[in-house]
Motif scaffolding. Structure first.
Motif, PDB file in Angstrom:
ATOM      1  N   LYS A  71      37.860  29.972  46.049  1.00  0.00           N
ATOM      2  CA  LYS A  71      36.464  30.228  46.414  1.00  0.00           C
ATOM      3  C   LYS A  71      36.372  31.025  47.713  1.00  0.00           C
ATOM      4  O   LYS A  71      35.573  31.950  47.831  1.00  0.00           O
ATOM      5  CB  LYS A  71      35.706  28.907  46.532  1.00  0.00           C
ATOM      6  N   HIS A  72      37.184  30.678  48.687  1.00  0.00           N
ATOM      7  CA  HIS A  72      37.162  31.393  49.960  1.00  0.00           C
ATOM      8  C   HIS A  72      37.663  32.838  49.787  1.00  0.00           C
ATOM      9  O   HIS A  72      37.044  33.771  50.304  1.00  0.00           O
ATOM     10  CB  HIS A  72      38.007  30.677  51.013  1.00  0.00           C
ATOM     11  N   LEU A  73      38.758  33.012  49.069  1.00  0.00           N
ATOM     12  CA  LEU A  73      39.318  34.354  48.896  1.00  0.00           C
ATOM     13  C   LEU A  73      38.381  35.275  48.115  1.00  0.00           C
ATOM     14  O   LEU A  73      38.352  36.476  48.354  1.00  0.00           O
ATOM     15  CB  LEU A  73      40.683  34.277  48.217  1.00  0.00           C
ATOM     16  N   LYS A  74      37.594  34.702  47.211  1.00  0.00           N
ATOM     17  CA  LYS A  74      36.628  35.518  46.473  1.00  0.00           C
ATOM     18  C   LYS A  74      35.555  36.089  47.390  1.00  0.00           C
ATOM     19  O   LYS A  74      34.966  37.117  47.089  1.00  0.00           O
ATOM     20  CB  LYS A  74      35.996  34.711  45.341  1.00  0.00           C
ATOM     21  N   THR A  75      35.306  35.445  48.519  1.00  0.00           N
ATOM     22  CA  THR A  75      34.323  35.968  49.471  1.00  0.00           C
ATOM     23  C   THR A  75      34.910  37.105  50.301  1.00  0.00           C
ATOM     24  O   THR A  75      34.182  37.778  51.016  1.00  0.00           O
ATOM     25  CB  THR A  75      33.796  34.873  50.421  1.00  0.00           C
ATOM     26  N   GLN A  76      36.213  37.300  50.212  1.00  0.00           N
ATOM     27  CA  GLN A  76      36.923  38.348  50.963  1.00  0.00           C
ATOM     28  C   GLN A  76      37.435  39.422  50.011  1.00  0.00           C
ATOM     29  O   GLN A  76      38.556  39.920  50.152  1.00  0.00           O
ATOM     30  CB  GLN A  76      38.108  37.722  51.723  1.00  0.00           C
ATOM     31  N   SER A  77      36.620  39.803  49.033  1.00  0.00           N
ATOM     32  CA  SER A  77      37.088  40.663  47.940  1.00  0.00           C
ATOM     33  C   SER A  77      37.491  42.073  48.379  1.00  0.00           C
ATOM     34  O   SER A  77      38.215  42.748  47.662  1.00  0.00           O
ATOM     35  CB  SER A  77      36.031  40.741  46.839  1.00  0.00           C
ATOM     36  N   GLU A  78      37.047  42.515  49.538  1.00  0.00           N
ATOM     37  CA  GLU A  78      37.487  43.828  50.013  1.00  0.00           C
ATOM     38  C   GLU A  78      38.933  43.787  50.503  1.00  0.00           C
ATOM     39  O   GLU A  78      39.627  44.801  50.494  1.00  0.00           O
ATOM     40  CB  GLU A  78      36.584  44.308  51.133  1.00  0.00           C
ATOM     41  N   THR A  79      39.378  42.603  50.921  1.00  0.00           N
ATOM     42  CA  THR A  79      40.719  42.448  51.476  1.00  0.00           C
ATOM     43  C   THR A  79      41.692  41.819  50.488  1.00  0.00           C
ATOM     44  O   THR A  79      42.858  42.201  50.440  1.00  0.00           O
ATOM     45  CB  THR A  79      40.667  41.575  52.746  1.00  0.00           C
ATOM     46  N   TYR A  80      41.216  40.835  49.702  1.00  0.00           N
ATOM     47  CA  TYR A  80      42.083  40.064  48.811  1.00  0.00           C
ATOM     48  C   TYR A  80      41.541  40.053  47.394  1.00  0.00           C
ATOM     49  O   TYR A  80      40.335  40.050  47.175  1.00  0.00           O
ATOM     50  CB  TYR A  80      42.195  38.608  49.281  1.00  0.00           C
ATOM     51  N   GLU A  81      42.470  39.990  46.431  1.00  0.00           N
ATOM     52  CA  GLU A  81      42.112  39.803  45.030  1.00  0.00           C
ATOM     53  C   GLU A  81      43.048  38.745  44.458  1.00  0.00           C
ATOM     54  O   GLU A  81      44.271  38.928  44.470  1.00  0.00           O
ATOM     55  CB  GLU A  81      42.284  41.107  44.250  1.00  0.00           C
ATOM     56  N   VAL A  82      42.495  37.641  43.998  1.00  0.00           N
ATOM     57  CA  VAL A  82      43.319  36.602  43.364  1.00  0.00           C
ATOM     58  C   VAL A  82      43.568  37.055  41.931  1.00  0.00           C
ATOM     59  O   VAL A  82      42.642  37.213  41.141  1.00  0.00           O
ATOM     60  CB  VAL A  82      42.630  35.223  43.409  1.00  0.00           C
ATOM     61  N   THR A  83      44.830  37.304  41.625  1.00  0.00           N
ATOM     62  CA  THR A  83      45.201  37.859  40.322  1.00  0.00           C
ATOM     63  C   THR A  83      45.918  36.858  39.429  1.00  0.00           C
ATOM     64  O   THR A  83      46.114  37.134  38.242  1.00  0.00           O
ATOM     65  CB  THR A  83      46.098  39.088  40.502  1.00  0.00           C
ATOM     66  N   ALA A  84      46.325  35.702  39.976  1.00  0.00           N
ATOM     67  CA  ALA A  84      47.053  34.732  39.166  1.00  0.00           C
ATOM     68  C   ALA A  84      46.895  33.332  39.748  1.00  0.00           C
ATOM     69  O   ALA A  84      46.803  33.154  40.962  1.00  0.00           O
ATOM     70  CB  ALA A  84      48.535  35.094  39.093  1.00  0.00           C
ATOM     71  N   LEU A  85      46.873  32.362  38.839  1.00  0.00           N
ATOM     72  CA  LEU A  85      46.799  30.954  39.211  1.00  0.00           C
ATOM     73  C   LEU A  85      47.928  30.220  38.500  1.00  0.00           C
ATOM     74  O   LEU A  85      48.320  30.583  37.393  1.00  0.00           O
ATOM     75  CB  LEU A  85      45.470  30.341  38.754  1.00  0.00           C
ATOM     76  N   CYS A  86      48.424  29.168  39.148  1.00  0.00           N
ATOM     77  CA  CYS A  86      49.479  28.370  38.530  1.00  0.00           C
ATOM     78  C   CYS A  86      49.244  26.898  38.810  1.00  0.00           C
ATOM     79  O   CYS A  86      48.945  26.504  39.941  1.00  0.00           O
ATOM     80  CB  CYS A  86      50.842  28.794  39.082  1.00  0.00           C
ATOM     81  N   ASP A  87      49.367  26.092  37.775  1.00  0.00           N
ATOM     82  CA  ASP A  87      49.336  24.639  37.917  1.00  0.00           C
ATOM     83  C   ASP A  87      50.010  24.040  36.697  1.00  0.00           C
ATOM     84  O   ASP A  87      49.919  24.604  35.598  1.00  0.00           O
ATOM     85  CB  ASP A  87      47.895  24.124  38.029  1.00  0.00           C
ATOM     86  N   THR A  88      50.677  22.921  36.875  1.00  0.00           N
ATOM     87  CA  THR A  88      51.344  22.273  35.748  1.00  0.00           C
ATOM     88  C   THR A  88      50.343  21.628  34.797  1.00  0.00           C
ATOM     89  O   THR A  88      50.688  21.307  33.669  1.00  0.00           O
ATOM     90  CB  THR A  88      52.342  21.203  36.235  1.00  0.00           C
ATOM     91  N   ASN A  89      49.090  21.454  35.254  1.00  0.00           N
ATOM     92  CA  ASN A  89      48.036  20.894  34.419  1.00  0.00           C
ATOM     93  C   ASN A  89      47.045  22.004  34.055  1.00  0.00           C
ATOM     94  O   ASN A  89      46.156  22.327  34.841  1.00  0.00           O
ATOM     95  CB  ASN A  89      47.317  19.767  35.162  1.00  0.00           C
ATOM     96  N   PRO A  90      47.168  22.590  32.863  1.00  0.00           N
ATOM     97  CA  PRO A  90      46.309  23.718  32.506  1.00  0.00           C
ATOM     98  C   PRO A  90      44.828  23.360  32.406  1.00  0.00           C
ATOM     99  O   PRO A  90      43.977  24.248  32.433  1.00  0.00           O
ATOM    100  CB  PRO A  90      46.862  24.182  31.156  1.00  0.00           C
ATOM    101  N   GLU A  91      44.486  22.092  32.312  1.00  0.00           N
ATOM    102  CA  GLU A  91      43.080  21.691  32.262  1.00  0.00           C
ATOM    103  C   GLU A  91      42.348  22.043  33.553  1.00  0.00           C
ATOM    104  O   GLU A  91      41.124  22.188  33.562  1.00  0.00           O
ATOM    105  CB  GLU A  91      42.960  20.189  31.982  1.00  0.00           C
ATOM    106  N   ARG A  92      43.086  22.208  34.639  1.00  0.00           N
ATOM    107  CA  ARG A  92      42.461  22.569  35.913  1.00  0.00           C
ATOM    108  C   ARG A  92      41.889  23.978  35.911  1.00  0.00           C
ATOM    109  O   ARG A  92      41.094  24.321  36.770  1.00  0.00           O
ATOM    110  CB  ARG A  92      43.461  22.403  37.052  1.00  0.00           C
ATOM    111  N   PHE A  93      42.293  24.795  34.948  1.00  0.00           N
ATOM    112  CA  PHE A  93      41.787  26.159  34.861  1.00  0.00           C
ATOM    113  C   PHE A  93      40.423  26.226  34.169  1.00  0.00           C
ATOM    114  O   PHE A  93      39.849  27.294  34.047  1.00  0.00           O
ATOM    115  CB  PHE A  93      42.771  27.064  34.107  1.00  0.00           C
ATOM    116  N   ASN A  94      39.917  25.084  33.694  1.00  0.00           N
ATOM    117  CA  ASN A  94      38.644  25.046  32.970  1.00  0.00           C
ATOM    118  C   ASN A  94      37.464  25.005  33.928  1.00  0.00           C
ATOM    119  O   ASN A  94      36.664  24.082  33.927  1.00  0.00           O
ATOM    120  CB  ASN A  94      38.592  23.828  32.033  1.00  0.00           C
ATOM    121  N   CYS A  95      37.362  26.028  34.761  1.00  0.00           N
ATOM    122  CA  CYS A  95      36.228  26.140  35.667  1.00  0.00           C
ATOM    123  C   CYS A  95      35.790  27.584  35.717  1.00  0.00           C
ATOM    124  O   CYS A  95      36.559  28.492  35.392  1.00  0.00           O
ATOM    125  CB  CYS A  95      36.573  25.618  37.069  1.00  0.00           C
ATOM    126  N   GLU A  96      34.568  27.786  36.094  1.00  0.00           N
ATOM    127  CA  GLU A  96      33.996  29.142  36.107  1.00  0.00           C
ATOM    128  C   GLU A  96      34.777  30.081  37.021  1.00  0.00           C
ATOM    129  O   GLU A  96      34.982  31.247  36.699  1.00  0.00           O
ATOM    130  CB  GLU A  96      32.535  29.066  36.548  1.00  0.00           C
TER     131      GLU A  96
END
Length: 67
Positions: free
Chosen positions: A20-45
């Motif tokens: 959420k914080h990095l998305k507010t800094q979109s001119e500087t950062y772009e989150v291109t990948a996420l990793c977690d052993t529990n894929p259910e955590r990716f079920n968010c907007e």
């Protein structure tokens, strides 16, 4: 200048807060990948449209991240 591409390993409470914080800094950062052993955590907007991995080694070898 192109944004720095970032991968977040561990997408629990802190990982989602980082996203959420990095998305507010979109001119500087772009989150291109996420990793977690529990894929259910990716079920968010916020995680939609971002590459998702359950093995950090796959994320690191994907070439999607600068950091």
């Amino acid at each position: 200048m192109k944004p720095i591409r970032i991968g977040i390993i561990g997408f629990g409470i802190m990982g989602s807060n980082h996203l959420k914080h990095l998305k507010t800094q979109s001119e500087t950062y772009e989150v291109t990948a996420l990793c977690d052993t529990n894929p259910e955590r990716f079920n968010c907007e916020d995680a939609k449209g971002i590459a998702q991995f359950t093995d950090y080694r796959q994320l690191l070898s994907s070439g999607l991240c600068d950091m």
